[in-house]
Design a protein around this motif. Structure first.
Motif, short mmCIF file in Angstrom:
data_model
loop_
_atom_site.label_atom_id
_atom_site.label_comp_id
_atom_site.label_asym_id
_atom_site.label_seq_id
_atom_site.Cartn_x
_atom_site.Cartn_y
_atom_site.Cartn_z
N ILE A 202 45.22 -7.55 8.32
CA ILE A 202 45.35 -8.72 7.45
C ILE A 202 44.17 -8.80 6.48
O ILE A 202 44.33 -9.09 5.29
CB ILE A 202 45.46 -10.01 8.29
CG1 ILE A 202 46.79 -10.01 9.06
CG2 ILE A 202 45.35 -11.24 7.42
CD1 ILE A 202 46.91 -11.15 10.06
N ALA A 203 42.95 -8.53 7.00
CA ALA A 203 41.77 -8.59 6.14
C ALA A 203 41.85 -7.56 5.03
O ALA A 203 41.56 -7.86 3.86
CB ALA A 203 40.51 -8.36 6.98
N THR B 64 44.56 -6.26 3.80
CA THR B 64 45.63 -6.68 2.89
C THR B 64 45.14 -7.76 1.95
O THR B 64 45.41 -7.74 0.74
CB THR B 64 46.84 -7.17 3.69
OG1 THR B 64 47.28 -6.15 4.58
CG2 THR B 64 47.97 -7.56 2.77
N LEU B 65 44.39 -8.73 2.49
CA LEU B 65 43.87 -9.81 1.65
C LEU B 65 42.87 -9.29 0.63
O LEU B 65 42.85 -9.75 -0.53
CB LEU B 65 43.22 -10.89 2.53
CG LEU B 65 44.18 -11.71 3.39
CD1 LEU B 65 43.41 -12.68 4.27
CD2 LEU B 65 45.17 -12.47 2.52
N ILE B 66 42.05 -8.33 1.03
CA ILE B 66 41.11 -7.72 0.08
C ILE B 66 41.88 -7.06 -1.05
O ILE B 66 41.55 -7.22 -2.23
CB ILE B 66 40.20 -6.71 0.80
CG1 ILE B 66 39.24 -7.43 1.75
CG2 ILE B 66 39.41 -5.88 -0.22
CD1 ILE B 66 38.44 -6.49 2.62
N PHE B 67 42.91 -6.30 -0.68
CA PHE B 67 43.72 -5.63 -1.70
C PHE B 67 44.39 -6.66 -2.62
O PHE B 67 44.40 -6.49 -3.85
CB PHE B 67 44.77 -4.76 -1.03
CG PHE B 67 45.70 -4.09 -2.00
CD1 PHE B 67 45.33 -2.92 -2.65
CD2 PHE B 67 46.95 -4.63 -2.28
CE1 PHE B 67 46.18 -2.30 -3.56
CE2 PHE B 67 47.81 -4.03 -3.18
CZ PHE B 67 47.42 -2.86 -3.82
N VAL B 68 44.95 -7.72 -2.04
CA VAL B 68 45.64 -8.74 -2.84
C VAL B 68 44.66 -9.42 -3.79
O VAL B 68 44.96 -9.65 -4.97
CB VAL B 68 46.32 -9.77 -1.92
CG1 VAL B 68 46.82 -10.97 -2.72
CG2 VAL B 68 47.48 -9.12 -1.17
N TYR B 69 43.46 -9.72 -3.30
CA TYR B 69 42.47 -10.38 -4.16
C TYR B 69 42.06 -9.47 -5.31
O TYR B 69 42.01 -9.90 -6.47
CB TYR B 69 41.25 -10.78 -3.34
CG TYR B 69 40.12 -11.29 -4.19
CD1 TYR B 69 40.22 -12.51 -4.86
CD2 TYR B 69 38.95 -10.56 -4.35
CE1 TYR B 69 39.20 -12.98 -5.66
CE2 TYR B 69 37.92 -11.01 -5.15
CZ TYR B 69 38.05 -12.22 -5.80
OH TYR B 69 37.04 -12.67 -6.60
#
Length: 746
Positions: A28-29, A31-36
């Motif tokens: 999840i972390a 993925t969130l880094i990639f999304v940001y």
């Protein structure tokens, strides 16, 4: 026992869910880094968008037809020049006429040509039929009638006076005219009715005591051009004059030395029935954009002639790129004030937003069913004003934040202004307002791979060989000292390594350059000689050295050999390299920078060695003893056991160590910042520096404007670095799993 089993089941279940939660949290972390990162990068992929917010009927302003439009930065006032010699200021919200300035022309004199300077100058020149010209400036001022209230008021100006200025002393009509501001001078170039060409520089002198203004005039004749010119443009330094004629030619005059002005180049751009209908310099006046009657748009550079027979500062015209074709003939081109973009309109009612560097057509809109005759873009690029043939002004809100970026501009060669060919260049800023940002990601990506490659080239042999020897051959007592010592090295701050590399290692290698090569040859040869000599010793002497302590013998050898190579360095330079190996490299065409990839490779190698060593040593040490003992029992030597059993079994772990070390090298920042010149060059020369993605982010992110194109491209660099490490680690895990499956039956 039942209670213990229940507690054990509960503990196992809790541990299982904690492991799952931890693994899921990592996913999840990431993925969130990639999304940001992608959310910051996504606006770079957008084009421009227009939103019409109102129209103004020009019949309420005046009778003349609009030829040049203007906007001020606050979006409250519009300006409009007409073919009748009028400058009208009007409110953009209400359409109300605020002020009108009319040229006072002598009786019988008419306007024969109109020229416009660079957008920043806000100058417009009216060429007259008697060989004179009037130069008018559309400007505005801020007024604050009361606290907290801002008012934009018209401020038209005649910078050289309202009286017509003599351009042609013989009184011939000015067929084509160009005007440009050059510091304290205003330059005017013109073609007269008989094809003669002239250049005039006006300078205003203000009396210190009287305050009176005096206009000084300098005049030069230029090489004549027989065909009628349709457009004429002056560069901001008044060194270059570019025009087009009715035959469809693009012409370049070199006027850097007006007394020796030359017609340098002439290129046929359009052939009948196609005509050149518009010409305009882009911001900075280094390149021009021309439009044709077929709707074609192309950008042309002045490129330095590098042929042997060409003199200094000799240029020729070269087409750099074309843009999306319009449906109708181009009727007006207006460059942006502070970027390399422009807006073009055509006689089919179409409006296009284009950008030079990225070779992008950001938007194509059909905004009117009438031909468009003039267009203007706001100084802050948030508004467009266009006039059609029916006299209707269309006002649009504009979103065009990141035109400089495109996949082609980021990853392909780009032909930048002032360069002789397309290149990969990173240069994000400069002291000049007319600077063309260069955002190629290729030098940074290659620099990242270059730094990691040389670091791994230095670290892998030492770390892996050291791990094998420590785990398999070294006595446990020495291993208990060596392994923790190397692992403690990993805690050493990389800023310390970078500091030592930049301030000590780089000058040392520069002054003792032969040491790099002699050590690479001398140390292995000395090891072989010591090993051969040791093998020739009587068995009684060799047995006095306990097994696993042989490496201690090499410690003084290493010290003596390195000391000897350093002492021999000046002698080698005098004997073979005329006293300076660095100068010898320069003489043979090899660039040598003091802070280079060699320094970075050594310093970063020391930062990577502990990581690779620790993981690889654990992988070798944990090879089951029954495998090694069985191999030895079958008659294999220790070396055969290592190469044919231990390395194969430990290969998944060794491969993981290498990939983790590579990931560490790719993401390293401080060593690269301090130990290299930080120059984004595009080569694998070990004696030149580089700039990596991570170092570039560290250097430039604190100084860039938030949400600017530069800011988002730095986030793109982070996204590229993230994707690079993710791909490398994924491939490494796949290979590791296959190696484990292949050798798990040993």
């Amino acid at each position: 026992m039942a209670k213990r089993r229940r507690r054990r089941y509960l503990a196992d279940g809790a541990a299982r869910w904690m492991v799952r939660a931890g693994g899921g949290g990592v996913v999840i972390a990431l993925t969130l880094i990639f999304v940001y990162l992608f959310s910051e990068v996504f606006p770079l992929l957008r084009g421009a968008s227009l939103d019409e917010v109102g129209t103004i009927q020009t019949s309420s302003l005046g009778e003349g037809r609009g030829v040049v439009l203007g906007l001020e930065r606050y979006g409250e006032i519009g300006m409009r020049y007409t073919d009748a010699g009028e400058l009208e200021f009007f409110g953009l919200e209400t359409g109300e006429l605020l002020q009108r300035t009319v040229l006072e022309l002598p009786e019988g004199v008419s306007i024969t040509s109109i020229g416009q300077g660079e957008p920043r100058s806000r100058l417009v020149a009216f060429g007259l039929s008697d060989g004179t010209a009037v130069i008018l400036k559309h400007d505005s001022e801020l007024n604050f009638p009361e606290e907290g209230v801002r008012e934009v008021i018209p401020a038209p100006d005649f910078p050289l006076g309202s009286e017509p200025l003599v351009v042609d002393p013989e009184g011939r009509a000015l067929r084509a005219i160009a005007v440009q501001q050059a510091r304290d001078d205003v330059g005017v170039a013109a073609q007269m009715g008989d094809g003669s060409m002239t250049l005039v520089r006006f300078r205003v002198r203000t009396g210190f005591l009287t305050g009176e203004r005096e206009v000084q005039r300098q005049h030069w004749d230029l090489p004549r051009h027989e065909a009628d010119l349709t457009h004429l443009e002056l560069s901001a330094n008044l060194w270059n004059l570019i025009g087009t004629d009715e035959a469809g030619d693009l012409i370049y005059w070199d006027i850097a030395r007006p007394t020796q002005a030359l017609l340098r180049d002439r290129v046929r751009v359009a052939s009948s029935p196609e005509r050149i209908t518009e010409l305009a310099f882009l911001n900075g006046t280094f390149s021009v954009v021309l439009g044709t009657s077929e709707g074609r748009l192309s950008q042309w550079f002045l490129v330095r002639d590098e042929s042997e027979d060409a003199g200094d500062n000799v240029f020729y015209l070269a087409e750099a790129r074309e843009f999306t074709q319009h449906e109708g003939a181009i009727t007006d081109i207006k460059p942006e004030y502070n970027r390399k973009g422009f807006v073009a309109v055509d006689d089919s009612g179409g409006l296009g937003i284009h950008y030079g560097t990225s070779s992008r057509t950001l938007a194509m809109e059909q905004i009117s069913d009438q031909p468009l005759v003039a267009v203007e873009v706001s100084p802050v690029n948030n508004m467009i004003l266009a006039e059609d043939a029916s006299g209707l002004l269309h006002r649009f809100d504009l979103w065009n934040e990141h035109p400089e970026s495109s996949l082609g501009a980021l990853w392909n060669r780009v032909w930048y202004e002032g360069r002789s060919k397309p290149e990969f260049v990173w240069q994000a800023s400069s002291g000049s307002d007319s600077f063309e940002p260069k955002y190629s990601m290729v030098p940074l990506t290659l620099g990242t791979l270059k730094a990691a490659f040389f670091a791994m080239l230095f670290a892998m042999p030492l770390a892996i060989a050291g791990a094998i020897y420590t785990a398999y051959f070294m006595t446990p007592k020495i291993r208990g000292v060596v392994k923790p010592t190397i692992e403690v090295m990993e805690a050493l701050p990389t800023v310390i390594l970078g500091f030592l590399a930049g301030l000590w290692l780089a000058p040392f290698l520069e002054n003792h350059l032969p040491v790099v090569f002699t050590t690479l040859i001398g140390l292995p040869l000395s090891f072989l000689l010591i090993a051969f000599a040791y093998a020739q010793l009587p068995r009684s002497l060799r047995t006095r050295v306990p097994p696993g302590w042989e490496a201690v013998i090499l410690l003084p050898v290493i010290g003596l050999v390195v000391w000897g190579m350093v002492e021999l360095s000046p002698i080698i330079e005098i004997a073979f390299f005329n006293g300076s190996m660095r100068q010898w490299f320069t003489d043979v065409g090899i660039t040598y920078d003091q802070r280079n990839a060699l320094v970075v490779g050594i310093a970063m190698g020391f930062a990577v060695i502990p990581t690779i060593f620790s993981i690889a040593e654990d992988a070798v040490f944990t090879v089951p003893k029954h495998l090694t003992q069985g191999s030895l029992a079958l008659g294999a030597t220790p070396w055969q056991t290592v190469t044919r059993v231990v390395l194969l079994t430990a290969s998944p772990g060794i491969f993981s160590a290498v990939m983790i070390g590579f990931g560490r090298a790719v993401g390293e920042t401080m060593i690269v910042l301090m130990a290299t010149g930080n120059s984004p060059v595009l080569n694998f020369n070990i004696f030149e520096g580089m700039r990596t993605l991570s170092a570039n982010i560290a250097v430039e992110l604190p100084e860039t404007a938030v949400n600017s194109t530069h800011f988002r491209i730095l986030f793109l660099a982070g996204l590229v670095l993230f994707a690079m490490t993710f791909v490398v680690n994924t491939i490494a895990e796949i290979v590791r799993q296959r190696l484990r499956a292949r050798y798990s039956n040993l």
